[in-house]
Design an enzyme around this catalytic site. Structure first.
Site, PDB file in Angstrom:
ATOM      1  N   ARG A 186       5.270  23.408  -0.186  1.00 26.36           N
ATOM      2  CA  ARG A 186       5.940  22.311  -0.215  1.00 26.36           C
ATOM      3  C   ARG A 186       5.365  21.042  -0.238  1.00 26.36           C
ATOM      4  O   ARG A 186       5.868  20.085  -0.533  1.00 26.36           O
ATOM      5  CB  ARG A 186       6.856  22.429   1.252  1.00 26.36           C
ATOM      6  CG  ARG A 186       7.741  23.407   1.353  1.00 26.36           C
ATOM      7  CD  ARG A 186       8.208  23.616   2.791  1.00 26.36           C
ATOM      8  NE  ARG A 186       8.872  22.557   3.342  1.00 26.36           N
ATOM      9  CZ  ARG A 186      10.096  22.320   3.419  1.00 26.36           C
ATOM     10  NH1 ARG A 186      10.956  23.383   2.628  1.00 26.36           N
ATOM     11  NH2 ARG A 186      10.514  21.250   3.809  1.00 26.36           N
ATOM     12  N   ARG A 212      -2.542  15.475  -4.383  1.00 21.58           N
ATOM     13  CA  ARG A 212      -2.880  14.582  -5.600  1.00 21.58           C
ATOM     14  C   ARG A 212      -4.130  13.684  -5.165  1.00 21.58           C
ATOM     15  O   ARG A 212      -4.544  13.464  -4.494  1.00 21.58           O
ATOM     16  CB  ARG A 212      -1.678  13.215  -5.393  1.00 21.58           C
ATOM     17  CG  ARG A 212      -0.290  13.745  -5.200  1.00 21.58           C
ATOM     18  CD  ARG A 212       0.419  12.346  -5.348  1.00 21.58           C
ATOM     19  NE  ARG A 212       1.927  12.744  -5.218  1.00 21.58           N
ATOM     20  CZ  ARG A 212       2.571  12.525  -4.021  1.00 21.58           C
ATOM     21  NH1 ARG A 212       2.029  11.821  -3.104  1.00 21.58           N
ATOM     22  NH2 ARG A 212       3.730  12.921  -3.962  1.00 21.58           N
ATOM     23  N   ARG A 224       4.812  16.559  16.472  1.00 22.56           N
ATOM     24  CA  ARG A 224       5.178  15.150  15.878  1.00 22.56           C
ATOM     25  C   ARG A 224       5.903  14.099  16.662  1.00 22.56           C
ATOM     26  O   ARG A 224       6.529  14.552  17.512  1.00 22.56           O
ATOM     27  CB  ARG A 224       5.553  15.078  14.382  1.00 22.56           C
ATOM     28  CG  ARG A 224       6.966  15.743  14.052  1.00 22.56           C
ATOM     29  CD  ARG A 224       7.262  15.876  12.528  1.00 22.56           C
ATOM     30  NE  ARG A 224       8.352  17.055  12.457  1.00 22.56           N
ATOM     31  CZ  ARG A 224       8.642  17.442  11.260  1.00 22.56           C
ATOM     32  NH1 ARG A 224       8.089  17.127  10.172  1.00 22.56           N
ATOM     33  NH2 ARG A 224       9.471  18.208  11.365  1.00 22.56           N
ATOM     34  N   ASP A 252      16.152  22.662   1.488  1.00 13.81           N
ATOM     35  CA  ASP A 252      16.055  21.390   2.095  1.00 13.81           C
ATOM     36  C   ASP A 252      17.664  21.028   1.826  1.00 13.81           C
ATOM     37  O   ASP A 252      18.515  21.680   1.124  1.00 13.81           O
ATOM     38  CB  ASP A 252      15.261  20.444   1.015  1.00 13.81           C
ATOM     39  CG  ASP A 252      13.716  20.867   1.637  1.00 13.81           C
ATOM     40  OD1 ASP A 252      13.526  20.951   2.658  1.00 13.81           O
ATOM     41  OD2 ASP A 252      13.028  20.645   0.373  1.00 13.81           O
TER      42      ASP A 252
HETATM   43  N1  UDP Z   1       2.116  20.902   7.455  1.00 12.37           N
HETATM   44  C1  UDP Z   1       0.874  20.716   7.907  1.00 12.37           C
HETATM   45  N2  UDP Z   1       0.335  19.476   8.337  1.00 12.37           N
HETATM   46  C2  UDP Z   1       1.262  18.466   8.305  1.00 12.37           C
HETATM   47  C3  UDP Z   1       2.572  18.622   7.900  1.00 12.37           C
HETATM   48  C4  UDP Z   1       2.996  19.952   7.452  1.00 12.37           C
HETATM   49  O1  UDP Z   1       0.204  21.987   7.986  1.00 12.37           O
HETATM   50  O2  UDP Z   1       0.737  17.326   8.812  1.00 12.37           O
HETATM   51  C5  UDP Z   1       2.272  22.280   6.934  1.00 12.37           C
HETATM   52  C6  UDP Z   1       3.167  23.061   7.860  1.00 12.37           C
HETATM   53  O3  UDP Z   1       2.728  24.418   7.627  1.00 12.37           O
HETATM   54  C7  UDP Z   1       4.584  22.840   7.712  1.00 12.37           C
HETATM   55  C8  UDP Z   1       4.581  22.716   6.379  1.00 12.37           C
HETATM   56  O4  UDP Z   1       3.289  22.190   6.039  1.00 12.37           O
HETATM   57  O5  UDP Z   1       5.253  23.892   8.288  1.00 12.37           O
HETATM   58  C9  UDP Z   1       5.853  22.090   5.709  1.00 12.37           C
HETATM   59  O6  UDP Z   1       5.889  20.912   5.972  1.00 12.37           O
HETATM   60  P1  UDP Z   1       7.188  20.076   6.035  1.00 12.37           P
HETATM   61  O7  UDP Z   1       6.951  18.404   6.423  1.00 12.37           O
HETATM   62  O8  UDP Z   1       7.802  20.196   4.689  1.00 12.37           O
HETATM   63  O9  UDP Z   1       8.192  20.524   7.327  1.00 12.37           O
HETATM   64  P2  UDP Z   1       9.442  20.165   7.755  1.00 12.37           P
HETATM   65  O10 UDP Z   1       9.652  18.586   7.461  1.00 12.37           O
HETATM   66  O11 UDP Z   1      10.575  21.035   6.960  1.00 12.37           O
HETATM   67  O12 UDP Z   1       9.419  20.637   9.389  1.00 12.37           O
END
Ligand code: UDP
Length: 370
Positions: free
Chosen positions: A169, A173, A277, A353
């Site tokens: 996901r 870059r 977070r 999403d």
């Molecule tokens: N991820 C990570 N570090 C980060 C952000 C995301 O390892 O700082 C990984 C983590 O496995 C997460 C996945 O990327 O579950 C998808 O992140 P996304 O931000 O798409 O998750 P959401 O916002 O749906 O919780």
């Protein structure tokens, strides 16, 4: 009697309800909670739209979906650019030249590529799990500092036991570009997501605080068809066993300071910090209220990820092999219920999403109503 009883006033249920109503169908929407919107629900506190169930940043490449949503609300120009905090070191997300510069002190794409190439060599085959996929994408250094701890907190599982698609996901870059999404359209509804859902449900009967229980409610008593957006395993009374979900707990505080962390989202990517977070809600709207005035206070939410248990809100399906196998059985069973439409993250057990949910609801509504 109604034509459609819709269980769940989230995005899927509300879009489907809107379309059915537009086609002259009689619709009743019920929801277990005391508000509409499901997990996109936002609530105004101290002039700040609080994303009650976590950050929702609308992004899509689907022009039809973008135009559809824009009929109901105007979107602002918010661009998601989260920051990662690893034991106090700050990195740009997603993985881009700013991240590589901070990690290895390199300044050109060529230098960054060389380091990543040398590290990704350790995975010499098609990645079969999240750990291998992550190392194959960005190498071990970034995996260790920015992925491993965060992912294991978020999912409560080893990266080796998680599917590779989760990490795909995230963009990688070789440019200086902190935009988290590779999407043509992005933004947040001005006035919050609740106003989008209110508009979708305009003119439709909605009853809140009704916990639909398949074992006690016979929907056929009041509707010709059922649209069910709750967990599919619950609908079938867990006959093939319970599917696993991740839940999130939020600790939200109103602070008497104007700026806590200088960004909407900061990910805590080390294993030791207990939260995954912190969201500072005002920055989804640039720190200003509806009249454009700076907001003197701020609201933050710490997110704690946990395994779902009865009584919690399910947020994320755990799409590992064991759960997928169970889900496929429910999916098969759902075919024996032609008058029930399953939809949304929980009804389909998919890591959708918001734009995918809208697209799915529109597709099903079209098949159903035309
Ligand atoms: N991820 C990570 N570090 C980060 C952000 C995301 O390892 O700082 C990984 C983590 O496995 C997460 C996945 O990327 O579950 C998808 O992140 P996304 O931000 O798409 O998750 P959401 O916002 O749906 O919780």
């Amino acid at each position: 009697m109604v034509d459609y009883l819709i269980v769940g006033a989230g995005l899927f249920g509300s879009v489907f309800a809107h379309e059915a109503h537009k086609h002259g169908k009689k619709v009743l929407v019920i929801d277990r909670r005391n508000h509409i919107g499901g997990n996109v629900y936002t609530e105004k506190v101290a002039n700040i739209n609080v994303h009650r169930y976590g950050a929702h940043i609308f992004h899509t490449n689907n022009e039809l979906v973008w135009r559809y949503a824009n009929q109901f609300v105007e979107f602002n120009r918010f661009t998601n650019a989260p920051v990662a905090n690893y034991k106090g070191e700050i990195y740009s997300m997603p993985f881009n030249m700013y991240t590589f510069n901070k990690m290895w002190n390199v300044s050109t794409p060529e230098e960054a590529k060389q380091i990543i190439e040398s590290q990704r060599m350790e995975i010499g085959h098609e990645p079969t799990n999240l750990e291998e996929q992550a190392i194959a994408l960005v190498g071990r250094d970034i995996y260790a500092k920015l992925i491993k701890g965060y992912t294991e907190k978020q999912w409560g599982r080893e990266c080796r036991d998680l599917p590779a698609f989760i990490i795909k996901r995230l963009p990688v870059r070789y440019t200086y570009d902190n935009n988290y999404f590779n999407a043509k359209f992005q933004g947040i509804p001005i006035g919050g997501y609740t106003s989008l859902v209110e508009k979708l449900l305009e003119g439709i009967e909605v009853r809140l605080n009704i916990d639909y229980k398949p074992q006690t409610h016979n929907w056929r008593d009041c509707a010709s068809k059922l649209v069910y957006t709750g967990p599919i395993d619950q609908f079938f009374q867990y006959c093939y066993g319970a599917l696993e979900y991740r839940s999130v707990r939020f600790e939200t505080e109103l602070l008497d300071i104007p700026n806590f962390q200088g960004n909407a989202a900061v990910n805590y990517t080390d294993r030791e910090t207990p939260w995954t977070r912190i969201i500072e809600h005002k920055w989804f709207e640039f720190g200003r209220d509806e009249s454009g005035n700076e907001i003197p206070q701020t609201i933050i939410s710490k997110e704690y990820s946990a395994e779902w248990k009865p009584g919690d809100e399910p947020f994320y399906p755990v799409n590992d092999e064991t759960n997928e196998e169970i889900y496929r059985k429910y999916e098969q069973l759902a075919l024996s219920e032609p008058d029930v439409i399953f939809g949304g993250r929980l009804g389909k057990y998919k890591y959708y999403d918001m734009d995918q949910v809208i697209a799915e609801a529109l597709k099903l509504a079209e098949e159903e109503l035309t």
